[in-house]
Design an enzyme around this catalytic site. Structure first.
Site, PDB file in Angstrom:
ATOM      1  CG  ASP A 146       5.472   4.077   1.163  1.00 24.20           C
ATOM      2  OD1 ASP A 146       5.626   4.850   2.130  1.00 24.20           O
ATOM      3  OD2 ASP A 146       4.361   3.753   0.720  1.00 24.20           O
ATOM      4  CE  LYS A 201       0.086   5.993   7.546  1.00 25.88           C
ATOM      5  NZ  LYS A 201      -1.280   5.728   7.913  1.00 25.88           N
ATOM      6  CE1 TYR A 244      -3.745   2.346   0.202  1.00 21.25           C
ATOM      7  CE2 TYR A 244      -2.672   3.287   2.127  1.00 21.25           C
ATOM      8  CZ  TYR A 244      -3.652   3.342   1.140  1.00 21.25           C
ATOM      9  OH  TYR A 244      -4.523   4.404   1.097  1.00 21.25           O
TER      10      TYR A 244
HETATM   11  C1  PLP Z   1       3.148   2.664   3.523  1.00 25.54           C
HETATM   12  C2  PLP Z   1       2.138   3.740   3.261  1.00 25.54           C
HETATM   13  N1  PLP Z   1       2.303   4.553   2.230  1.00 25.54           N
HETATM   14  C3  PLP Z   1       1.445   5.550   1.953  1.00 25.54           C
HETATM   15  C4  PLP Z   1       0.330   5.741   2.731  1.00 25.54           C
HETATM   16  C5  PLP Z   1      -0.643   6.830   2.430  1.00 25.54           C
HETATM   17  O1  PLP Z   1      -0.569   7.817   3.390  1.00 25.54           O
HETATM   18  P1  PLP Z   1      -1.781   8.847   3.583  1.00 25.54           P
HETATM   19  O2  PLP Z   1      -2.920   8.098   4.150  1.00 25.54           O
HETATM   20  O3  PLP Z   1      -1.209   9.888   4.504  1.00 25.54           O
HETATM   21  O4  PLP Z   1      -2.086   9.417   2.233  1.00 25.54           O
HETATM   22  C6  PLP Z   1       0.101   4.892   3.830  1.00 25.54           C
HETATM   23  C7  PLP Z   1      -1.099   5.044   4.679  1.00 25.54           C
HETATM   24  O5  PLP Z   1      -1.434   4.211   5.476  1.00 25.54           O
HETATM   25  C8  PLP Z   1       1.023   3.858   4.098  1.00 25.54           C
HETATM   26  O6  PLP Z   1       0.857   3.017   5.130  1.00 25.54           O
END
Ligand code: PLP
Length: 467
Positions: free
Chosen positions: A263, A291, A161
């Site tokens: 990521d 986050k 994700y």
């Molecule tokens: C690994 C990862 N990348 C990207 C995102 C997306 O972040 P956001 O919800 O702040 O757009 C998340 C959200 O849970 C995530 O866990």
């Protein structure tokens, strides 16, 4: 009875759901009202679950209070955002100070340079740009890689994700019927609205399968711009990279002239002082952060070497954003990096997380539950599987009914063990205490016999059906 997603409900889960409903009538009413104006009655679809989600009144430190006045030890912490815990004094103080001086200007100010310095001093990047969300920064990371390599394809892992932009919303949660050949998984759009053209630019491989990644590079010679990977896949509970996997990705991408994007939206703040690059000793080309670095306010960042970021300097790729580097985000980020995300805090959180994980392991062994616990940094999860999962397809085998029994059972005993749904994990914040961990473990000790019983009943039903 079935819960949303077709989860069958056994007697023990039924009892837990009845208790949940008895305890939380005000959440039920609030959800009912919200459903008229918000699809699913929530602001992000990940927050919706049957029979209805808990509505929160307040959060303080390691705890939240629901509308009915119940207090919970909170390990959801906004899907892991709150490594700082709720209302961390350092973050609150920093926010109060900037509120008096203007929150956003659309003009540069000195805090953005200061925060960029903090990030470049901690992660292996020369330059950064800011955003507000994880989605935003992984989107820019992919564009940066496409621009830097003049290639279109992005390789991502099945089940990974990376947020909600079109490139990322491919093969996030494909069904067992959709996934296809494990050595060449299908690119499955996550819902409607992903253009066919975008879908054809995403190549899927299995996590922990270096040979599969190599195969993809051979299939698409000189076409893959980047591999985007969450160093620990945290959209399937927690799937650890096997020894050599991340290093192998580093070597394969370098060999084929592609970039490696980490990521680190979750791992950057919650795994270790220097994120996954430090923890695993592998240096990616681009890092996306969000986050936890914002301490509870929206803050994202992406960074890379000067050579890659010069694509922005030279106006070759577009990057902007009205709220980029607004004072609220910068102040919270600076408080986080300088006062909260310290080596001492990580040591403390890791100690508490070990106490929690070891406690789970003892209870699992005592009751003979077929499960294991995985933990790293501030994160951990109860995995209802007989052995370590290696990829998304292993995760599909988790018994959803049993998992729901665990989650509702814990919540009914005053502990939110993690966000709802078996793809998430717990976070231990810097404001959790030994008393919180003791309460968490006492709740698990209470829930465990029911989990063992349900597993036993399932096994017997299976054996009897086979006769
Ligand atoms: C690994 C990862 N990348 C990207 C995102 C997306 O972040 P956001 O919800 O702040 O757009 C998340 C959200 O849970 C995530 O866990």
């Amino acid at each position: 009875m079935l819960l949303e997603g077709g989860i069958p409900v056994n007697d023990l889960l039924q009892k837990e759901i009845e208790t949940y409903k008895r305890r939380t009538p005000k959440s039920a009413a609030a959800h009912h009202r919200a459903e008229m104006r918000l699809p699913l009655g929530v602001a992000s679809s990940y927050r919706a679950y049957d029979p209805y989600p808990i509505f929160v009144k307040e959060g303080h430190g390691s705890r939240v209070l629901d509308l009915d006045g119940h207090e919970y030890v909170d390990h959801n912490l906004c899907f892991g955002v709150l490594l700082a815990g709720h209302n961390h004094p350092a973050v609150v103080k920093a926010l109060e100070a900037v509120l008096q001086m203007g929150t956003t200007f659309g003009m540069p100010h000195e805090m953005e340079w200061e925060l960029a310095e903090e990030i470049c001093g901690r992660y292996p990047v020369d330059m950064v740009r800011f955003g507000s969300t994880g989605t935003e920064v992984t989107m820019h990371a992919c564009r940066l890689a496409r621009a830097a390599t003049k290639r279109d394809l992005i390789l991502k892992f099945e089940g990974g994700y990376h947020g909600l932009h079109d490139t990322a919303l491919v093969s996030v949660k494909p069904t067992a019927e959709e996934v296809g050949d494990p050595s060449e998984p299908n690119a499955v759009p996550q819902g409607l609205g992903i253009p066919q053209g975008t879908l054809s630019t995403v190549v899927i491989a299995s996590f922990n399968d270096l040979e599969g990644v190599e195969r993809r590079f051979r299939q698409y010679p000189n076409q893959i711009a980047a591999v985007i990977v969450e160093p620990i896949m945290m959209n399937v509970g927690m799937c650890m990279p096997q020894a050599g996997f991340l290093k192998g990705l580093r070597e394969i991408t370098a060999k084929h002239g592609a970039l490696l994007i980490f990521d680190e939206v979750k791992t950057g703040g919650k795994l270790a002082w220097g994120g996954a690059s430090e923890y695993f000793g592998v240096k990616p080309d681009i890092i996306a952060l969000a986050k936890a670095i914002g301490g509870g306010v929206p803050l994202g960042a992406f960074g890379a070497s000067k050579a890659v970021m010069d694509l922005i300097t030279n106006h070759q790729i577009y990057h902007g954003g009205t709220y980029n580097a607004n004072r609220i985000s910068m102040a919270a980020g600076l408080a986080m990096f300088r006062e909260v995300l310290t080596r001492e805090s990580y040591a403390d959180v890791v100690r508490l997380n070990k106490k929690l994980s070891d406690g789970y392991r003892r209870v699992i062994a005592k009751h003979g539950i077929e499960a294991y616990v995985v933990s790293a940094g501030a994160n951990g999860a109860l995995m209802l599987l007989p052995e370590q999962l290696r990829n998304y397809r292993d995760w599909l085998r988790i018994d959803q009914t049993l998992w729901s029994q665990y989650w509702f059972g814990m919540v009914n005993r005053g502990v939110i063990p993690q966000p709802f749904w078996r793809d998430e994990q717990w976070t231990v914040s810097v404001q959790h205490t030994d008393a919180d961990i003791d309460k968490h473990l006492a709740a698990f000790e209470d829930v465990a016999p029911g989990l063992a019983k349900a597993q036993q009943e399932r096994r017997s039903a299976f054996v009897n059906a086979g006769r």
